[in-house]
Every structure is written in C-alpha cells, then in structure tokens.
Design a protein around this motif. Structure first.
Motif, short mmCIF file in Angstrom:
data_model
loop_
_atom_site.label_atom_id
_atom_site.label_comp_id
_atom_site.label_asym_id
_atom_site.label_seq_id
_atom_site.Cartn_x
_atom_site.Cartn_y
_atom_site.Cartn_z
N ARG A 258 17.50 6.06 -2.81
CA ARG A 258 16.24 5.96 -3.54
C ARG A 258 15.17 6.88 -2.93
N ARG A 259 15.04 6.80 -1.62
CA ARG A 259 13.99 7.57 -0.94
C ARG A 259 14.16 9.08 -1.10
N PRO A 260 15.38 9.66 -0.93
CA PRO A 260 15.52 11.10 -1.13
C PRO A 260 15.11 11.56 -2.53
N MET A 261 15.41 10.76 -3.55
CA MET A 261 15.03 11.13 -4.90
C MET A 261 13.50 11.16 -5.05
N CYS A 262 12.84 10.20 -4.42
CA CYS A 262 11.38 10.17 -4.48
C CYS A 262 10.76 11.36 -3.75
N LEU A 263 11.32 11.73 -2.62
CA LEU A 263 10.80 12.88 -1.87
C LEU A 263 10.99 14.17 -2.66
N LEU B 210 0.82 -1.21 0.00
CA LEU B 210 0.00 0.00 0.00
C LEU B 210 0.85 1.26 0.00
N LEU B 211 1.94 1.26 0.74
CA LEU B 211 2.81 2.43 0.78
C LEU B 211 3.50 2.67 -0.57
N THR B 212 3.96 1.60 -1.21
CA THR B 212 4.59 1.79 -2.51
C THR B 212 3.56 2.23 -3.55
N ALA B 213 2.36 1.69 -3.48
CA ALA B 213 1.31 2.12 -4.41
C ALA B 213 0.96 3.59 -4.22
N GLY B 214 0.80 4.00 -2.97
CA GLY B 214 0.51 5.40 -2.70
C GLY B 214 1.65 6.32 -3.08
N GLY B 215 2.89 5.87 -2.86
CA GLY B 215 4.03 6.70 -3.20
C GLY B 215 4.17 6.92 -4.69
N LEU B 216 3.95 5.87 -5.49
CA LEU B 216 4.16 5.98 -6.93
C LEU B 216 2.95 6.56 -7.66
N ALA B 217 1.83 6.73 -6.98
CA ALA B 217 0.62 7.22 -7.64
C ALA B 217 0.84 8.57 -8.31
N VAL B 218 1.60 9.46 -7.68
CA VAL B 218 1.78 10.79 -8.25
C VAL B 218 2.53 10.73 -9.58
N GLY C 93 3.72 11.65 1.71
CA GLY C 93 3.54 11.01 3.00
C GLY C 93 3.89 9.53 2.97
N CYS C 94 3.54 8.85 1.88
CA CYS C 94 3.86 7.42 1.77
C CYS C 94 5.37 7.20 1.69
N PHE C 95 6.07 7.99 0.86
CA PHE C 95 7.52 7.84 0.77
C PHE C 95 8.20 8.15 2.09
N ALA C 96 7.65 9.08 2.86
CA ALA C 96 8.24 9.42 4.15
C ALA C 96 8.18 8.24 5.12
N LEU C 97 7.23 7.34 4.92
CA LEU C 97 7.08 6.19 5.81
C LEU C 97 7.88 4.97 5.34
N LEU C 98 8.44 5.03 4.14
CA LEU C 98 9.22 3.90 3.62
C LEU C 98 10.68 4.04 4.02
N ALA D 1 6.64 -6.43 -5.73
CA ALA D 1 7.06 -5.22 -6.44
C ALA D 1 6.08 -4.89 -7.56
N ALA D 2 5.67 -5.91 -8.32
CA ALA D 2 4.74 -5.67 -9.43
C ALA D 2 3.38 -5.21 -8.93
N LEU D 3 2.92 -5.78 -7.82
CA LEU D 3 1.61 -5.41 -7.29
C LEU D 3 1.60 -3.97 -6.81
N GLY D 4 2.63 -3.55 -6.07
CA GLY D 4 2.70 -2.17 -5.62
C GLY D 4 2.79 -1.19 -6.79
N TYR D 5 3.61 -1.54 -7.78
CA TYR D 5 3.80 -0.67 -8.94
C TYR D 5 2.51 -0.51 -9.73
N ASN D 6 1.76 -1.58 -9.92
CA ASN D 6 0.57 -1.52 -10.75
C ASN D 6 -0.67 -1.03 -10.02
N LEU D 7 -0.72 -1.22 -8.70
CA LEU D 7 -1.79 -0.57 -7.93
C LEU D 7 -1.65 0.95 -8.00
N ALA D 8 -0.42 1.43 -8.04
CA ALA D 8 -0.20 2.87 -8.20
C ALA D 8 -0.78 3.36 -9.52
#
Length: 436
Positions: free
Chosen positions: A294-299, A232-240, A404-409, A359-366
């Motif tokens: 990885r995380r700093p780039m996403c933020l 759920l966190l990876t899906a929420g993070g990649l949604a944007v 917010g999701c990336f901040a929790l990863l 990994a595929a499930l998080g990526y595609n839920l996003a």
C-alpha cells in the motif's frame, strides 16, 4: 464477495453522485443564481465556499457515524448515511434562487451542503469496512478497491446528466430549471441504494468483536487519545488526492468556461472521458497494492503529482480538447495510484475496535485539507491573464506534504511471514487479517 463488493460500489456511487452534482453546479451556475450581487469571480468563490462546507462537515459525519459503526455495526452506517445524503441532495433541487427569497437562498444551500457532507462522512468507512473485513487477506486490496470505483461512477452519472441537459436545453432553460434535475434524480438513486443495502450482512469481524464483548465503549475518545498521530498522518497523506481530483473535476470547469471560453459541454466531455478511464484503472491499481504494498503505491502517486502538475496547467491552457483530456488523465492516474489502495490501507492501520471511526476520520479530514480548499485557492491564484502556474505550485506543495506523511506511515500488506502486515506490537486477527 461479489455481492458485497457490488453493494458497496453501488452505494458509494450514489453517495458520491449526490456530492459531485453539487460541485459541478457550483462551477457552472450557482454563482450567478445565488450570489448575483457579486462580481463573476467573487460569485464563483462564494459558490465554491458553499461547496467547501460539505468537506468541513465530513469529519463531523465521521465522528457521528464512525462510533455508530464501531458500537452497533457497519451495516447501520451504510443505510443511515445514504438516507441523509439522498434527502439533502433532493432538497437542494427545490431551493429558490436569490431573486426569489434573497439571502435565505444561499443560507439554505449552505445548510443542505452541510448535511450532504455529514452523510458522506459516514458512508466511506462503512462501505470499505464491509468489503475489507470480509475479503481474504491476499486479495483484500483488490476487493476493497471496488468501493473506490464508486466515486468515478457517481461523477459520470452526475456530470453525464449535466452534460445532457447542457446540450439539449437553452442557456436560459438550464439556468432556470435544468440544473435542478440531477438533484431531483438523487431521490430515485437513493431509494434503489437503500433496497440493495438492506440485504447486506454484517461484517464477520464486527460480529466477532460483539460476541467477545471487545467493542470500544467510546470509540471517538479512544481514537483521539490513542490514535491521533495516525489520524493526522493519514489525513495529510490523502490530502493530495483530494486536491488533484477537485482541481481537475471542479476548478478546471470554472476556469475553462469563464477564463478560456471553452464550451461547457466540451470541458465536461473531456473531464468525463478522463474519469471513465480512471474508473477502469481502479481495480488494477488496487491489485498492484496487493502485490507491491500500500505504502509504495502511495509514494509513487505523490511523486507522479509533483511531476505532472505543470504539464497539467499547460495542457489545460491550450483549450484544445485532446490536450486537455491528456492533462486531466495524467493527473487522475497519479490520483488513483494512491486512492485505489486506501480502502485496504486505512482499515489495516487501525485497530478493529475503533476502525470505523479512525479510518473514516482520517479519510474525511483529508477532504478538508485537500478538497475544500483547492477550488477556492486555485480560483484565487488564477485570476491573472497568464497561465495559472500558481495552481500547479499549490498542488505540488500539497503533494510534498502528503509524501512526507506517507513516508512516516508503516506498510500493512499481509504476507506469509508477516500476517500482521509488519505492524509492531499487534496480535493477529482472524486468519491472515492485517491489523487488529
């Protein structure tokens, strides 16, 4: 590594060509051809609805192909997913319009779009894992970033074909048969991709799991039971990232042609130029993920989206090609800051025994959260006479959710003193691999 990266890049380019060519057709012609009884706005919304179905089926593709990759290897996933997506795309080019077969026409579109998404849902996990699990730890981000160039190439191929046809055919010819040509071309591309992927060797990490008898008996159940929060966190993070990309490459085409009166070829040219720069910058952004994490780039990417969305809408509203290109480019640079590192980040977050599924499930839920809804929401909130500021507000809201999701990863980048990438309570894999 060069051969593996090339095979992954070419495969993702072909699969995303199949996926993107539908999105462009939905923005330009599918509304009046398959929903002629609707108003122009309602027809566009209906066409984008069939477009969204491909995103809804992508997580289902992850559930189908992900366990296959975790149980039987990454390589079979690459071949099966490419074959399914290619056949569905070619079939779209043969679907009669509403005037010929009535309501059966949009129904067939819906079914084939579902199958496209099903195949693409398995593609990404297999492609990135082959490179990520072969790559040396210190350069995993860079090598894994090459499959992320594939979507840019696929988009340029799909839209380059559309642009050429739009420029050389009359409007009547384009609406009659010209829009079908890119779908037919998918068959040739899929054949070439299958030949290339047949020569790829299996991931050494999967072979090690198989030899030790450590493969998950039920990967999907294990992911749902033990890794649901991470999914759920990876899906929420990649949604944007999905939201921004499809706002630029799909919604803006419909808005610019229908509301601003900008020529179809002009808009496609602006978007394609921005995507070409995006593809060139992807390896650089992936390399920065190896250096800074990885995380700093996403933020940073999320913050960039928040800053740039109102300028994007203002620049698009001018209808001037140089300014529209600038708006698109700024948005896509923010997008790739995040997505260039995800092909290393997501595999490092999940255990190797369920990595393909998780990994595929998080990526595609996003994709459902960001890609499926964005063209529909953006079209609905931009129907007034003024600038579509509601689109900018929507994209900023998605960016704040992702932030917010990336901040929790956790951070996963391997270092000399933390070969496990800083993840707690994990045993190291083969020398230097980031996460089990």
């Amino acid at each position: 590594m060069v051969r593996l990266a090339a095979a992954s890049l070419v495969g993702t380019a072909i699969e995303f060509y199949d996926f993107f060519v539908y999105g462009t057709a939905a923005a330009l012609v599918l509304g009046p051809l398959f929903f002629p009884t609707f108003s122009p706005l309602a027809g566009t919304l209906a066409a984008f609805g069939t477009f969204a179905v491909g995103f809804v089926s992508r997580p289902l593709g992850s559930m189908l192909f992900g366990p296959l990759g975790d149980r039987h290897g990454r390589r079979p996933v690459l071949i099966a997913s490419l074959l399914l997506t290619g056949l569905a795309t070619v079939a779209v080019g043969f679907v009669p319009t509403y005037d010929s077969i009535g309501i059966a026409a949009p129904v067939l579109l819906l079914v084939l779009r579902f199958l496209q998404g099903l195949g693409l849902g398995g593609e990404w996990g297999g492609a990135v894992l082959l490179t990520a699990e072969h790559a040396p730890a210190a350069r995993r981000g860079l090598w894994s970033g090459f499959p992320q160039v594939g979507p840019s190439i696929g988009f340029l191929l799909a839209n380059g074909t559309m642009l050429t046809l739009s420029a050389t055919l009359s409007d009547g010819e384009f609406r009659s048969w010209g829009w079908r040509v890119p779908f037919w071309g998918a068959g040739l591309l899929a054949g070439a991709g299958l030949l290339l992927r047949a020569q790829v060797t299996e991931s050494p990490r999967f072979r090690e799991l198989a030899e030790r008898g450590e493969r998950a008996a039920a990967p999907l159940a294990e992911v749902v039971r033990g890794h649901w929060r991470l999914v759920l966190l990876t899906a929420g993070g990649l949604a944007v990232g999905y939201a921004v990309f499809y706002a630029v490459t799909t919604w803006s085409l419909a808005y610019g042609t229908e509301r601003l009166g900008v020529a179809r070829t002009t808009l496609l040219g602006c978007v394609m130029a921005a995507v070409a720069v995006l593809g060139a910058l992807t390896p650089l952004a992936a390399h920065l993920g190896d250096r800074f994490g990885r995380r700093p780039m996403c933020l940073v990417g999320c913050v960039a989206v928040v800053v740039w969305m109102f300028p994007l809408v203002a620049l698009l509203r001018t209808g001037e090609p140089p300014l529209m290109f600038l708006g698109f480019l700024g948005a896509l640079v923010a997008f790739i800051t995040m997505f260039a590192v995800t092909s290393a980040y997501l595999p490092e977050l999940f255990e190797a025994r369920v990595r393909c599924t998780g990994a595929a499930l998080g990526y595609n839920l996003a994709g459902v959260l960001g890609g499926a809804l964005t063209p529909i929401v953006a079209t609905a909130v931009s129907h007034g006479d003024g600038p579509p500021w509601g689109v900018a507000a929507y994209l900023i809201a998605v960016a704040l959710l992702s932030l917010g999701c990336f901040a929790l990863l956790p951070e996963t980048r391997p270092t000399a003193d933390r070969p496990d990438g800083g993840r707690p309570a994990v045993r190291p894999l083969e020398a230097g691999e980031a996460a089990v």
